[in-house]
Design a protein around this motif. Structure first.
Motif, PDB file in Angstrom:
ATOM      1  N   ILE A 126       0.655  -1.235  -0.096  1.00 22.06           N
ATOM      2  CA  ILE A 126      -0.101   0.022  -0.018  1.00 22.06           C
ATOM      3  C   ILE A 126       0.673   1.170   0.024  1.00 22.06           C
ATOM      4  CG2 ILE A 126      -1.838   1.381   1.038  1.00 22.06           C
ATOM      5  CD1 ILE A 126      -2.913  -1.265   2.462  1.00 22.06           C
ATOM      6  N   GLN A 127       0.775   2.201  -0.895  1.00 24.78           N
ATOM      7  CA  GLN A 127       1.750   3.183  -1.309  1.00 24.78           C
ATOM      8  C   GLN A 127       1.016   4.494  -0.984  1.00 24.78           C
ATOM      9  OE1 GLN A 127       2.805   3.593  -5.368  1.00 24.78           O
ATOM     10  NE2 GLN A 127       1.734   1.708  -5.565  1.00 24.78           N
ATOM     11  N   ALA A 128       1.434   5.655  -0.403  1.00 20.07           N
ATOM     12  CA  ALA A 128       0.801   6.817  -0.211  1.00 20.07           C
ATOM     13  C   ALA A 128       1.753   7.936  -0.647  1.00 20.07           C
ATOM     14  CB  ALA A 128       0.337   6.900   1.171  1.00 20.07           C
ATOM     15  N   VAL A 129       1.088   9.053  -1.093  1.00 20.53           N
ATOM     16  CA  VAL A 129       1.813  10.347  -1.471  1.00 20.53           C
ATOM     17  C   VAL A 129       1.072  11.459  -1.050  1.00 20.53           C
ATOM     18  CG1 VAL A 129       2.972   9.136  -3.388  1.00 20.53           C
ATOM     19  CG2 VAL A 129       0.746  10.199  -3.638  1.00 20.53           C
ATOM     20  N   CYS A 130       1.674  12.610  -0.862  1.00 14.37           N
ATOM     21  CA  CYS A 130       1.289  13.773  -0.418  1.00 14.37           C
ATOM     22  C   CYS A 130       0.549  14.474  -1.705  1.00 14.37           C
ATOM     23  CB  CYS A 130       2.283  14.740   0.063  1.00 14.37           C
ATOM     24  SG  CYS A 130       2.437  14.273   1.971  1.00 14.37           S
ATOM     25  N   LEU A 131      -0.527  14.684  -1.689  1.00 12.33           N
ATOM     26  CA  LEU A 131      -1.347  15.565  -2.809  1.00 12.33           C
ATOM     27  C   LEU A 131      -1.780  17.039  -2.586  1.00 12.33           C
ATOM     28  CD1 LEU A 131      -4.048  12.495  -3.728  1.00 12.33           C
ATOM     29  CD2 LEU A 131      -1.735  13.223  -4.802  1.00 12.33           C
ATOM     30  N   MET A 132      -1.921  17.756  -3.536  1.00  9.96           N
ATOM     31  CA  MET A 132      -2.065  19.222  -3.445  1.00  9.96           C
ATOM     32  C   MET A 132      -3.712  19.017  -2.929  1.00  9.96           C
ATOM     33  SD  MET A 132      -0.260  21.077  -6.767  1.00  9.96           S
ATOM     34  CE  MET A 132      -1.161  19.999  -7.866  1.00  9.96           C
ATOM     35  N   GLU A 133      -4.017  20.262  -2.535  1.00  9.72           N
ATOM     36  CA  GLU A 133      -5.469  20.701  -1.902  1.00  9.72           C
ATOM     37  C   GLU A 133      -6.263  20.338  -3.031  1.00  9.72           C
ATOM     38  OE1 GLU A 133      -7.742  23.543   1.023  1.00  9.72           O
ATOM     39  OE2 GLU A 133      -5.741  23.614   0.566  1.00  9.72           O
ATOM     40  N   SER A 134      -6.131  20.952  -4.088  1.00 13.33           N
ATOM     41  CA  SER A 134      -6.940  21.006  -5.266  1.00 13.33           C
ATOM     42  C   SER A 134      -7.282  19.737  -5.853  1.00 13.33           C
ATOM     43  CB  SER A 134      -6.138  21.670  -6.703  1.00 13.33           C
ATOM     44  OG  SER A 134      -4.879  21.174  -6.847  1.00 13.33           O
ATOM     45  N   GLN A 135      -6.424  18.709  -5.568  1.00 13.71           N
ATOM     46  CA  GLN A 135      -6.593  17.370  -5.942  1.00 13.71           C
ATOM     47  C   GLN A 135      -7.589  16.618  -4.978  1.00 13.71           C
ATOM     48  OE1 GLN A 135      -2.172  16.507  -6.418  1.00 13.71           O
ATOM     49  NE2 GLN A 135      -2.991  15.472  -7.848  1.00 13.71           N
ATOM     50  N   THR A 136      -7.603  16.907  -3.787  1.00 12.98           N
ATOM     51  CA  THR A 136      -8.386  16.254  -2.768  1.00 12.98           C
ATOM     52  C   THR A 136      -9.748  16.933  -2.449  1.00 12.98           C
ATOM     53  OG1 THR A 136      -7.023  17.374  -0.945  1.00 12.98           O
ATOM     54  CG2 THR A 136      -6.162  15.235  -2.014  1.00 12.98           C
ATOM     55  N   SER A 137      -9.916  18.052  -2.938  1.00 14.22           N
ATOM     56  CA  SER A 137     -11.108  18.941  -2.584  1.00 14.22           C
ATOM     57  C   SER A 137     -12.430  18.375  -3.110  1.00 14.22           C
ATOM     58  CB  SER A 137     -11.137  20.202  -3.281  1.00 14.22           C
ATOM     59  OG  SER A 137     -10.919  20.249  -4.487  1.00 14.22           O
ATOM     60  N   ASP A 138     -12.388  17.318  -3.966  1.00 11.29           N
ATOM     61  CA  ASP A 138     -13.698  16.696  -4.796  1.00 11.29           C
ATOM     62  C   ASP A 138     -14.201  15.910  -3.552  1.00 11.29           C
ATOM     63  OD1 ASP A 138     -15.490  15.709  -6.213  1.00 11.29           O
ATOM     64  OD2 ASP A 138     -14.072  14.773  -7.451  1.00 11.29           O
ATOM     65  N   THR A 139     -15.722  16.033  -3.639  1.00 11.45           N
ATOM     66  CA  THR A 139     -16.400  15.158  -2.181  1.00 11.45           C
ATOM     67  C   THR A 139     -16.131  13.723  -2.657  1.00 11.45           C
ATOM     68  OG1 THR A 139     -18.119  15.389  -3.946  1.00 11.45           O
ATOM     69  CG2 THR A 139     -17.876  17.147  -1.996  1.00 11.45           C
ATOM     70  N   ASP A 140     -16.217  13.163  -4.001  1.00 13.26           N
ATOM     71  CA  ASP A 140     -15.724  11.887  -4.201  1.00 13.26           C
ATOM     72  C   ASP A 140     -14.507  11.514  -3.329  1.00 13.26           C
ATOM     73  OD1 ASP A 140     -18.169  11.737  -5.566  1.00 13.26           O
ATOM     74  OD2 ASP A 140     -17.435  12.161  -7.606  1.00 13.26           O
TER      75      ASP A 140
END
Length: 315
Positions: A209-223
């Motif tokens: 299981i791999q994780a990375v830090c994403l920009m806020e614009s990428q995670t703002s979607d409700t989905d």
């Protein structure tokens, strides 16, 4: 005596030597075109090597001639070429040469003195879409896959494509997936992922299981923020898992102690456990896994950069 009447071990050895020879003579790099970045100067194109071709693609090219001989050799070639597959995200638009998509034509391209090309757009998820579609349409291909790696896909759309791909692969023993599947996958999806959805499925043995830090614009979607909590379903079982690896850090719905505690409830035969650069998991979550598989776990103590509670070694 026909060659196909030989024992399978001997025939397989012959075909593998033929494929290895083809691979040594095949194309090992991809090419592109670059231009002068300054707008006031002439835009002269120059050829450059984009990078090496991935090993699974090299095996596919090497076994191309073998696949075309007969049905028996075709099945052997599929098992040789696509047993291990790595799918990565395309980086988007760039200037490309007017080059055939057939890689065996690359040697001719090297002879062109004045290359030409145009800036084009490629779907960054195109490879994943095509793979999901092909495996769903042709079960005879998907049955040969044993290991799958997914790299660079961290959206709800790609999570769905990954889960659809995994539903088609019923003989996988090892996969590497983004951490978002822990949130966006349903309990049914995870049953297929772990290979416990049906009696004919092969249980999964290795999970990364791999994780990375994403920009806020990428995670703002409700989905993206949706959490289906598949690990809470009583049908989910990690009893067949032999290797578990968690690596990478993120601030968006990261892997935490609660996740490890839920996994520890059924993970009784783990042999390898790796935690690397993960600040959202403490020693309590790690020890939950260790205690659940203490009779089978081959553990080594070390300190991983970025982990919490560094005054105590992580497993």
């Amino acid at each position: 005596m026909h060659i196909n009447e030989l024992p399978y071990e001997i025939l397989s050895s012959i075909l593998q030597q033929a494929a290895s020879t083809n691979g040594q003579e095949g194309v090992k790099f991809t090419y592109g075109l670059g231009s002068n970045p300054l707008p006031l100067q002439s835009s002269k194109l120059s050829r450059y090597v984009r990078g090496p071709i991935s090993p699974d693609v090299l095996r596919w090219d090497a076994a191309c001639a073998v696949r075309q001989v007969c049905s028996q050799w075709h099945e052997w070639a599929l098992d040789y070429a696509i047993k291990d597959v790595h799918l990565s995200r395309w980086r988007g638009a760039e200037r490309w040469a007017e080059l055939s998509t057939r890689r065996k034509m690359y040697n001719i391209y090297e002879l062109i003195e004045r290359p030409s090309g145009a800036r084009v757009y490629r779907d960054p998820f195109g490879t994943l879409r095509q793979t999901a579609s092909i495996l769903a349409r042709f079960p005879g291909i998907s049955k040969h896959l044993r290991r799958l790696w997914f790299s660079g896909f961290y959206t709800p759309e790609t999570d769905r494509l990954i889960l659809d791909t995994l539903r088609s692969c019923r003989n996988l023993t090892s996969i590497s997936i983004p951490w978002t599947l822990l949130r966006h996958g349903s309990a049914d999806d995870w049953m297929y992922l772990l290979g416990i959805a049906g009696p004919s499925d092969s249980p999964l043995e290795s999970l990364e299981i791999q994780a990375v830090c994403l920009m806020e614009s990428q995670t703002s979607d409700t989905d993206f923020q949706q959490d289906l909590q598949p690990l809470r379903d009583p049908r989910i079982s990690f009893q067949y898992l032999k290797r578990l690896k968690l690596f990478g850090n993120t601030t968006m719905m990261p892997v935490n102690d609660e996740d490890l505690t839920l996994i520890a409830g059924t993970i009784a035969s783990l042999e390898e456990f790796h935690v690397t650069c993960l600040s959202t998991v403490s020693i309590e979550g790690v020890m939950a896994i260790v205690k659940a598989s203490q009779s089978t776990l081959r553990a080594s103590l070390r300190r991983d950069k970025g982990a919490r509670n560094l005054d105590r070694p992580d497993v």
